[in-house]
Design an enzyme around this catalytic site. Sequence first.
Site, PDB file in Angstrom:
ATOM      1  N   PHE A  94      15.463   1.283  -0.014  1.00 19.69           N
ATOM      2  CA  PHE A  94      15.153  -0.112   0.488  1.00 19.69           C
ATOM      3  C   PHE A  94      14.059  -0.711  -0.690  1.00 19.69           C
ATOM      4  CE2 PHE A  94      10.964  -0.012   2.671  1.00 19.69           C
ATOM      5  CZ  PHE A  94      11.005   1.479   2.582  1.00 19.69           C
TER       6      PHE A  94
ATOM      7  N   ASP B 145       1.640  -0.007   6.678  1.00 15.58           N
ATOM      8  CA  ASP B 145       1.710  -0.923   5.572  1.00 15.58           C
ATOM      9  C   ASP B 145       1.769  -0.316   4.267  1.00 15.58           C
ATOM     10  OD1 ASP B 145       1.274  -3.956   5.562  1.00 15.58           O
ATOM     11  OD2 ASP B 145      -0.241  -3.450   4.081  1.00 15.58           O
TER      12      ASP B 145
ATOM     13  N   LYS C  64      13.532  12.112  -1.670  1.00 18.14           N
ATOM     14  CA  LYS C  64      12.505  11.124  -1.800  1.00 18.14           C
ATOM     15  C   LYS C  64      11.302  11.748  -0.604  1.00 18.14           C
ATOM     16  CE  LYS C  64      11.240   6.397  -0.656  1.00 18.14           C
ATOM     17  NZ  LYS C  64      11.620   4.950  -0.027  1.00 18.14           N
TER      18      LYS C  64
ATOM     19  N   ASN D 206      10.704  -3.582   9.899  1.00 20.71           N
ATOM     20  CA  ASN D 206      11.514  -3.178   8.704  1.00 20.71           C
ATOM     21  C   ASN D 206      12.296  -2.210   9.046  1.00 20.71           C
ATOM     22  OD1 ASN D 206      12.222  -2.007   6.115  1.00 20.71           O
ATOM     23  ND2 ASN D 206      10.463  -2.976   5.285  1.00 20.71           N
TER      24      ASN D 206
ATOM     25  N   GLY E  55      14.182  -0.404   6.770  1.00 18.83           N
ATOM     26  CA  GLY E  55      14.018   0.673   6.094  1.00 18.83           C
ATOM     27  C   GLY E  55      13.079   1.655   6.510  1.00 18.83           C
ATOM     28  N   LYS E  56      11.845   1.085   6.869  1.00 23.67           N
ATOM     29  CA  LYS E  56      10.868   1.959   7.169  1.00 23.67           C
ATOM     30  C   LYS E  56      11.129   2.870   8.563  1.00 23.67           C
ATOM     31  CE  LYS E  56       6.936  -0.836   5.941  1.00 23.67           C
ATOM     32  NZ  LYS E  56       5.966  -1.674   6.604  1.00 23.67           N
TER      33      LYS E  56
HETATM   34  P1  ITT Z   1       6.421  -4.435   8.880  1.00 22.80           P
HETATM   35  O1  ITT Z   1       5.219  -5.338   8.347  1.00 22.80           O
HETATM   36  O2  ITT Z   1       6.929  -5.125  10.168  1.00 22.80           O
HETATM   37  O3  ITT Z   1       6.340  -3.027   8.859  1.00 22.80           O
HETATM   38  P2  ITT Z   1       7.070  -5.208   6.199  1.00 22.80           P
HETATM   39  O4  ITT Z   1       8.513  -5.120   5.346  1.00 22.80           O
HETATM   40  O5  ITT Z   1       6.718  -6.696   6.073  1.00 22.80           O
HETATM   41  O6  ITT Z   1       7.561  -5.077   7.479  1.00 22.80           O
HETATM   42  P3  ITT Z   1       4.972  -4.459   4.457  1.00 22.80           P
HETATM   43  O7  ITT Z   1       4.033  -5.678   4.868  1.00 22.80           O
HETATM   44  O8  ITT Z   1       4.247  -3.301   4.746  1.00 22.80           O
HETATM   45  O9  ITT Z   1       5.933  -4.217   5.480  1.00 22.80           O
HETATM   46  O10 ITT Z   1       5.504  -4.617   3.274  1.00 22.80           O
HETATM   47  C1  ITT Z   1       5.735  -3.670   2.275  1.00 22.80           C
HETATM   48  C2  ITT Z   1       7.005  -4.109   1.408  1.00 22.80           C
HETATM   49  O11 ITT Z   1       6.690  -3.008   0.476  1.00 22.80           O
HETATM   50  C3  ITT Z   1       8.213  -3.738   1.909  1.00 22.80           C
HETATM   51  O12 ITT Z   1       8.939  -4.756   2.606  1.00 22.80           O
HETATM   52  C4  ITT Z   1       9.149  -3.070   0.869  1.00 22.80           C
HETATM   53  O13 ITT Z   1      10.015  -3.981   0.355  1.00 22.80           O
HETATM   54  C5  ITT Z   1       7.947  -2.305  -0.104  1.00 22.80           C
HETATM   55  N1  ITT Z   1       8.113  -0.757   0.434  1.00 22.80           N
HETATM   56  C6  ITT Z   1       7.284  -0.187   1.179  1.00 22.80           C
HETATM   57  N2  ITT Z   1       7.682   0.999   1.034  1.00 22.80           N
HETATM   58  C7  ITT Z   1       8.597   1.140   0.239  1.00 22.80           C
HETATM   59  C8  ITT Z   1       9.519   2.182  -0.087  1.00 22.80           C
HETATM   60  O14 ITT Z   1       9.336   3.339   0.196  1.00 22.80           O
HETATM   61  N3  ITT Z   1      10.455   1.934  -1.266  1.00 22.80           N
HETATM   62  C9  ITT Z   1      10.752   0.736  -1.364  1.00 22.80           C
HETATM   63  N4  ITT Z   1      10.030  -0.317  -0.992  1.00 22.80           N
HETATM   64  C10 ITT Z   1       8.971  -0.319  -0.237  1.00 22.80           C
END
Ligand code: ITT
Length: 198
Positions: free
Chosen positions: A156, A75, A179, A16, A18-19
């Site tokens: 994101f 996660d 943030k 991800n 954004g992360k």
């Molecule tokens: P990875 O598993 O590869 O890290 P993912 O997007 O699948 O990526 P997750 O399973 O942890 O990750 O899903 C968490 C979702 O929650 C993520 O896709 C975001 O849309 C949302 N999320 C998490 N943190 C956030 C934030 O700070 N701001 C907005 N949305 C967030």
Amino acid sequence: MTRKFEGDEIVLATHNQGKVREIADLLGPYVETFISAGELGLSEPEETGSTFTDNAILKAQAAAQESGKVSLADDSGLAVKALGGQPGIYSARWAGEKKDFQMAMQKVQDELSGLHDRSAAFVCVLALAWPDGEVEVFKGRVEGAIVWPPRGDKGFGYDPIFMPQGHDVTFGEMDPAEKHKISHRAQAFEKFVEIMKG
Ligand code: ITT
């Protein structure tokens, strides 16, 4: 006892972007080299756990095993109180294969229709795994409320509909530095950085 992290490179076990951006901001001062999951061509394990912690550990251990290097997974998700904590660990999956967060945000709004309580929290669990299988976990959580319509394009995922408690702007309207003062991810990283300092 908590195992100390002393390395100067770390694998970011996330796909991800954004992360990745936020983790690089939060950990930049402490770690010299970040190796992305993309660079290593790491596979994306199926998130079969039933909690944020299970899934964070599962992703971090898979990356550490595959890369042979210390790996960090995140996660996270949005837990809406009136929806019994949903989307929760299914936050990414609510956006579907196309990762359409407009659709996911609309779904949150639709499910909340007619419900009075709009309180919600963002949750983040970090797992740091060593190639020998050992793992440490760090957690963060920020309380807030779901607003509609979505506001701001700086973050994101669900950021445009999440307004943290005590603020009148959404995460989507905040600059990253703002943030990072309060976010679920920043709180988890504060704990992680503590053990790095030892
Ligand atoms: P990875 O598993 O590869 O890290 P993912 O997007 O699948 O990526 P997750 O399973 O942890 O990750 O899903 C968490 C979702 O929650 C993520 O896709 C975001 O849309 C949302 N999320 C998490 N943190 C956030 C934030 O700070 N701001 C907005 N949305 C967030």
